[in-house]
Design an enzyme around this catalytic site. Structure first.
Site, PDB file in Angstrom:
ATOM      1  N   TYR A 148       0.849  -1.197   0.000  1.00  0.00           N
ATOM      2  CA  TYR A 148       0.000   0.000   0.000  1.00  0.00           C
ATOM      3  C   TYR A 148       0.882   1.244   0.000  1.00  0.00           C
ATOM      4  CZ  TYR A 148      -4.182  -2.765   0.352  1.00  0.00           C
ATOM      5  OH  TYR A 148      -5.201  -3.637   0.060  1.00  0.00           O
ATOM      6  N   ASP A 173       1.023 -12.286   0.622  1.00  0.00           N
ATOM      7  CA  ASP A 173      -0.177 -13.055   0.975  1.00  0.00           C
ATOM      8  C   ASP A 173       0.061 -14.563   1.081  1.00  0.00           C
ATOM      9  OD1 ASP A 173      -1.973 -10.990   1.383  1.00  0.00           O
ATOM     10  OD2 ASP A 173      -2.625 -10.927  -0.706  1.00  0.00           O
ATOM     11  N   TYR A 190      -9.445  -9.017   0.347  1.00  0.00           N
ATOM     12  CA  TYR A 190      -9.486  -9.287  -1.090  1.00  0.00           C
ATOM     13  C   TYR A 190      -9.799 -10.731  -1.404  1.00  0.00           C
ATOM     14  CZ  TYR A 190      -8.149  -5.135  -3.655  1.00  0.00           C
ATOM     15  OH  TYR A 190      -8.168  -3.914  -4.259  1.00  0.00           O
ATOM     16  N   HIS A 193      -2.534   1.128  -4.125  1.00  0.00           N
ATOM     17  CA  HIS A 193      -1.737  -0.068  -3.833  1.00  0.00           C
ATOM     18  C   HIS A 193      -1.488  -0.854  -5.117  1.00  0.00           C
ATOM     19  CE1 HIS A 193      -5.957  -1.258  -3.713  1.00  0.00           C
ATOM     20  NE2 HIS A 193      -5.548  -2.431  -4.166  1.00  0.00           N
ATOM     21  N   HIS A 245      -1.029  -5.042  -6.783  1.00  0.00           N
ATOM     22  CA  HIS A 245      -1.109  -6.500  -6.591  1.00  0.00           C
ATOM     23  C   HIS A 245      -0.118  -7.121  -7.556  1.00  0.00           C
ATOM     24  CE1 HIS A 245      -5.136  -6.128  -4.619  1.00  0.00           C
ATOM     25  NE2 HIS A 245      -5.237  -5.093  -5.438  1.00  0.00           N
ATOM     26  N   HIS A 273      -3.264  -0.334  -8.609  1.00  0.00           N
ATOM     27  CA  HIS A 273      -4.678  -0.115  -8.301  1.00  0.00           C
ATOM     28  C   HIS A 273      -4.893   1.264  -7.676  1.00  0.00           C
ATOM     29  CE1 HIS A 273      -8.633  -1.983  -6.597  1.00  0.00           C
ATOM     30  NE2 HIS A 273      -8.827  -0.894  -7.294  1.00  0.00           N
TER      31      HIS A 273
END
Ligand SMILES: [Cu+2]
Length: 410
Positions: free
Chosen positions: A40, A54, A142, A198, A200, A360
């Protein structure tokens, strides 16, 4: 298909049946998620550390969810459970955690209308029916849809869908005109609510075996040439391919979008009858890589996102691109560190690492739950077959599928 606590859905021994050779030929020995890096962009005290790994920190398999019949997967899907060793060592099951189904979405596999034969008009069309293996992992806010689509033509498409709930922070503002700070690090998506900017980055580990284990990575650069004066033509330029075989890891690091090139994994020991090396081409998705400074702490831990594509020689201890212990990682056991050894990768059992990236900038439509944003890439046969492998595919009778009807406005 199998299931892993860290990766989730794992594809093994994907091969394609060659009708001319009457046998299965190897393509993907093993393919799975290796990591998802989600940094982020708010550097303040209460947000700076939010730069998730993650799969390494939460487990993309451990966070996977049971799929809903009919909606997460179509009515014709078959479901599989996933079992892994839980935190106390006991078997832990997530039922219906993976699904597999045939997909026909109305696409054309190949077609041609031949209008040049006098007195004859010939049309041949084949529908594109593929096989899809899918999972969904919900890591906190998410939901990630991860899927592998296998086409009869031999193409394999890896897909990543992002949906779920934005990670938001409370602010005093309800309108952009009230913003006093220089930067709110995101977008006001609702009253007193900012969706923080942020990224991904979803990294796949693809242990390729293109028609055998001895593979090489070829970068076919497309270069513009001036037409030589000796050629009598009004054309001033054309392009042609310049072949570069990557000898070591350093030559195989790719930042997408910088030059026109075709990236191909070939088996140099196997050639078609016309002498072309059998291979699979990488068709990348949109190019986006990390914009963080290389000396920024999250980026050191996620240095595997410094490039979109890496090639390494197979090493059984190199599975998790963020390192075996990602949670407390200081970045000393990542793909970027392994790759510094600059090992030989020519005619070797090689592994491709590909990162699908999304920058994003949240928008109001992403709130409160976000419509799926989809990305991915494709591995496509290139001189792997002697000719179009689905030429002889029989026309399929699809008339049993219910039809849409038009309603008159009277
Ligand atoms: Cu996002």
């Amino acid at each position: 298909m199998s299931f892993d606590v860290r990766a989730g859905l794992v594809i093994s021994l994907a091969s394609i049946f060659d009708m001319d050779m009457n046998k299965y030929r190897q393509v993907l020995y093993k393919g799975h998620l290796s990591e998802m890096f989600v940094p982020y962009m708010d550097p303040n005290d209460d947000w700076y550390f939010i730069s998730y790994l993650d799969c390494g920190e939460f487990g993309c398999g451990q966070s996977a969810v049971s799929l809903e019949p009919y909606t997460d997967c179509p009515p014709n899907a078959a479901f599989m459970d996933g079992v892994f060793a839980g935190q106390h060592g006991t078997p832990t099951k997530i039922s219906n955690v993976m699904c597999i189904f045939e997909k026909y979405a109305g696409d054309i596999m190949w077609r041609h209308t031949e209008a040049e034969v006098p007195g004859l008009k010939i049309t041949e069309v084949r529908p594109d029916v593929s096989l899809v293996a899918r999972m969904v992992t919900t890591v906190g806010n998410y939901d990630y849809i991860i899927e592998y689509e296998f086409k009869p033509s031999g193409s394999i498409k890896m897909g990543v869908g992002l949906t779920g709930v934005l990670e938001v922070k409370p602010v005093e503002y309800v309108h952009t005109s009230e913003i006093k700070e220089d930067d709110i690090y995101g977008t006001i998506v609702a009253d007193n609510t900012v969706g923080v900017n942020h990224d991904h980055f979803v990294t796949f580990r693809l242990d390729l075996d293109i028609d055998g284990t001895d593979n090489s990575f070829v970068r076919n650069e497309l270069v513009t040439k001036r037409t030589p004066k000796s050629v009598n033509t009004p054309r001033k330029s054309y392009w042609t391919t310049k072949r570069n075989t990557a000898k070591t890891e350093a030559e195989a690091r790719v930042k997408l979008g910088l030059r026109a090139e075709e990236l191909v994994v070939v088996n140099p020991n196997k050639k078609t009858k016309h002498g072309n090396e059998v291979g699979y081409r990488l068709l990348p998705g949109p190019a986006s890589s990390s914009l963080l400074a290389h000396d920024d702490y999250p980026q050191i831990r996620a240095a595997f996102t410094n490039y979109n594509v890496w090639i390494t020689p197979y090493n059984k201890s190199e599975v998790w691109t963020s390192g075996l212990y990602a949670d407390r990682s200081q970045g000393d056991d990542t793909l970027a560190v392994w790759s510094q050894r600059d090992r030989e990768i020519e005619k070797k059992d090689i592994v491709m690492w590909y990162t699908v990236g999304f920058h994003h900038v949240p928008c109001q439509e992403d709130f409160p739950t976000m419509p799926t944003m989809f990305g991915g890439f494709e591995l496509r046969p290139t001189n792997f077959f002697e000719q179009n492998p689905v030429l002889k595919a029989k026309p399929i009778n699809l008339t049993t599928i219910p039809k849409c009807t038009t309603k008159k406005n009277d």
